[in-house]
Scaffold this motif. Structure first.
Motif, mmCIF file in Angstrom:
data_model
loop_
_atom_site.group_PDB
_atom_site.id
_atom_site.type_symbol
_atom_site.label_atom_id
_atom_site.label_comp_id
_atom_site.label_asym_id
_atom_site.label_seq_id
_atom_site.Cartn_x
_atom_site.Cartn_y
_atom_site.Cartn_z
ATOM 1 N N GLN A 212 -5.141 37.096 1.463
ATOM 2 C CA GLN A 212 -4.521 36.038 2.251
ATOM 3 C C GLN A 212 -3.628 35.212 1.339
ATOM 4 N N LEU A 213 -2.451 34.929 1.802
ATOM 5 C CA LEU A 213 -1.539 34.122 1.015
ATOM 6 C C LEU A 213 -1.952 32.656 1.069
ATOM 7 N N THR A 214 -1.926 32.043 -0.080
ATOM 8 C CA THR A 214 -2.201 30.609 -0.157
ATOM 9 C C THR A 214 -0.959 29.930 -0.726
ATOM 10 N N ALA A 215 -0.995 28.636 -0.810
ATOM 11 C CA ALA A 215 0.179 27.875 -1.245
ATOM 12 C C ALA A 215 0.617 28.272 -2.649
ATOM 13 N N HIS A 216 -0.324 28.613 -3.541
ATOM 14 C CA HIS A 216 0.082 28.929 -4.914
ATOM 15 C C HIS A 216 0.737 30.310 -5.023
ATOM 16 N N HIS A 217 0.702 31.119 -3.964
ATOM 17 C CA HIS A 217 1.401 32.404 -3.966
ATOM 18 C C HIS A 217 2.862 32.273 -3.544
ATOM 19 N N LEU A 218 3.181 31.161 -2.947
ATOM 20 C CA LEU A 218 4.528 30.968 -2.423
ATOM 21 C C LEU A 218 5.421 30.312 -3.467
ATOM 22 N N PRO A 219 6.710 30.606 -3.401
ATOM 23 C CA PRO A 219 7.608 29.935 -4.345
ATOM 24 C C PRO A 219 7.632 28.435 -4.048
ATOM 25 N N PRO A 220 7.941 27.655 -5.041
ATOM 26 C CA PRO A 220 7.948 26.202 -4.810
ATOM 27 C C PRO A 220 9.044 25.804 -3.834
ATOM 28 N N SER A 221 8.778 24.780 -3.102
ATOM 29 C CA SER A 221 9.744 24.258 -2.149
ATOM 30 C C SER A 221 10.921 23.666 -2.897
ATOM 31 N N PRO A 222 12.119 23.759 -2.341
ATOM 32 C CA PRO A 222 13.267 23.118 -3.007
ATOM 33 C C PRO A 222 13.046 21.622 -3.191
ATOM 34 N N LEU A 223 12.261 21.007 -2.328
ATOM 35 C CA LEU A 223 12.010 19.566 -2.455
ATOM 36 C C LEU A 223 11.159 19.261 -3.673
ATOM 37 N N GLU A 224 10.378 20.235 -4.143
ATOM 38 C CA GLU A 224 9.515 20.028 -5.298
ATOM 39 C C GLU A 224 10.237 20.327 -6.604
ATOM 40 N N GLN A 225 11.405 20.913 -6.529
ATOM 41 C CA GLN A 225 12.137 21.227 -7.756
ATOM 42 C C GLN A 225 12.730 19.930 -8.321
ATOM 43 N N THR A 226 12.746 19.833 -9.608
ATOM 44 C CA THR A 226 13.094 18.585 -10.290
ATOM 45 C C THR A 226 14.479 18.067 -9.937
ATOM 46 N N GLY A 227 15.484 18.869 -10.077
ATOM 47 C CA GLY A 227 16.841 18.385 -9.884
ATOM 48 C C GLY A 227 17.175 18.100 -8.436
ATOM 49 N N PHE A 228 16.597 18.843 -7.519
ATOM 50 C CA PHE A 228 16.938 18.687 -6.116
ATOM 51 C C PHE A 228 16.447 17.355 -5.574
ATOM 52 N N ARG A 229 15.213 16.949 -5.945
ATOM 53 C CA ARG A 229 14.661 15.668 -5.479
ATOM 54 C C ARG A 229 15.501 14.505 -6.029
ATOM 55 N N ARG A 230 15.903 14.634 -7.284
ATOM 56 C CA ARG A 230 16.734 13.580 -7.884
ATOM 57 C C ARG A 230 18.068 13.494 -7.153
ATOM 58 N N PHE A 231 18.632 14.641 -6.795
ATOM 59 C CA PHE A 231 19.908 14.664 -6.074
ATOM 60 C C PHE A 231 19.760 13.983 -4.716
ATOM 61 N N LEU A 232 18.708 14.310 -3.975
ATOM 62 C CA LEU A 232 18.493 13.690 -2.658
ATOM 63 C C LEU A 232 18.308 12.173 -2.803
ATOM 64 N N SER A 233 17.595 11.772 -3.790
ATOM 65 C CA SER A 233 17.381 10.338 -4.005
ATOM 66 C C SER A 233 18.690 9.628 -4.318
ATOM 67 N N SER A 234 19.538 10.314 -5.092
ATOM 68 C CA SER A 234 20.805 9.672 -5.467
ATOM 69 C C SER A 234 21.723 9.501 -4.262
ATOM 70 N N ILE A 235 21.718 10.421 -3.324
ATOM 71 C CA ILE A 235 22.593 10.259 -2.171
ATOM 72 C C ILE A 235 22.010 9.345 -1.099
ATOM 73 N N SER A 236 20.706 9.133 -1.146
ATOM 74 C CA SER A 236 20.096 8.241 -0.162
ATOM 75 C C SER A 236 20.027 6.811 -0.669
ATOM 76 N N GLY A 237 20.248 6.639 -1.957
ATOM 77 C CA GLY A 237 20.210 5.298 -2.516
ATOM 78 C C GLY A 237 18.824 4.882 -2.930
ATOM 79 N N ARG A 238 17.867 5.790 -2.891
ATOM 80 C CA ARG A 238 16.512 5.449 -3.314
ATOM 81 C C ARG A 238 16.291 5.958 -4.727
ATOM 82 N N SER A 239 15.243 5.456 -5.345
ATOM 83 C CA SER A 239 14.918 5.939 -6.674
ATOM 84 C C SER A 239 14.014 7.153 -6.575
ATOM 85 N N ALA A 240 14.143 8.080 -7.501
ATOM 86 C CA ALA A 240 13.322 9.296 -7.498
ATOM 87 C C ALA A 240 11.906 8.944 -7.899
ATOM 88 N N SER A 241 10.957 9.540 -7.242
ATOM 89 C CA SER A 241 9.581 9.260 -7.597
ATOM 90 C C SER A 241 8.919 10.467 -8.195
#
Length: 144
Positions: free
Chosen positions: A115-144
């Motif tokens: 059975q596939l579990t979460a650790h078998h799946l590739p990471p979500s783009p939202l969990e990737q380091t640069g992508f979250r920072r990019f979304l935060s920069s365009i929304s005006g919020r700080s990256a957490s």
């Protein structure tokens, strides 16, 4: 009496039943008129019970299709194994119960499907380091 009738080069075996183009079956009555066999409907519920000359039947409702009897079990055996008696005598034929036991096998258990579990799946783009920072920069919020 001859059971073959030739009409316009076509041989009709009068021992057979014939079907016309409407699906009605006709059989020879055993009688002839002017040398032409008389044909009658095999089952005539509500149909014509008057015999027709084969020539008239051919022209009105033809072509006529011969209906042959199905092959017998002996005919099948002869077609498949012409030396069937020799095959049985040599012991190459097994009893139906032995054949059934030979071809019946227990089902092969299938291995457990992982059975596939979460650790078998590739990471979500939202969990990737640069992508979250990019979304935060365009929304005006700080990256957490």
């Amino acid at each position: 009496m001859n059971t073959i009738f030739v009409h316009e080069g076509i041989e009709f075996d009068l021992t057979l039943t014939y079907a016309d183009t409407t699906g009605v079956e006709w059989a020879w009555t055993g009688e002839q008129v002017d040398g032409v066999p008389l044909m009658a409907q095999k089952k005539a519920p509500g149909g014509c019970e008057t015999p027709w000359k084969l020539t008239d039947l051919y022209w009105e409702l033809g072509p006529l299709i011969a209906i042959h009897d199905g092959p017998s079990p002996a005919d099948f055996r002869a077609a498949i194994d012409p030396d069937y008696a020799d095959t049985v005598a040599a012991g190459y034929v097994e009893a139906p119960a032995a054949f059934g036991a030979r071809i019946t096998t227990a089902p092969v258990p299938s291995p457990a499907v992982p059975q596939l579990t979460a650790h078998h799946l590739p990471p979500s783009p939202l969990e990737q380091t640069g992508f979250r920072r990019f979304l935060s920069s365009i929304s005006g919020r700080s990256a957490s």
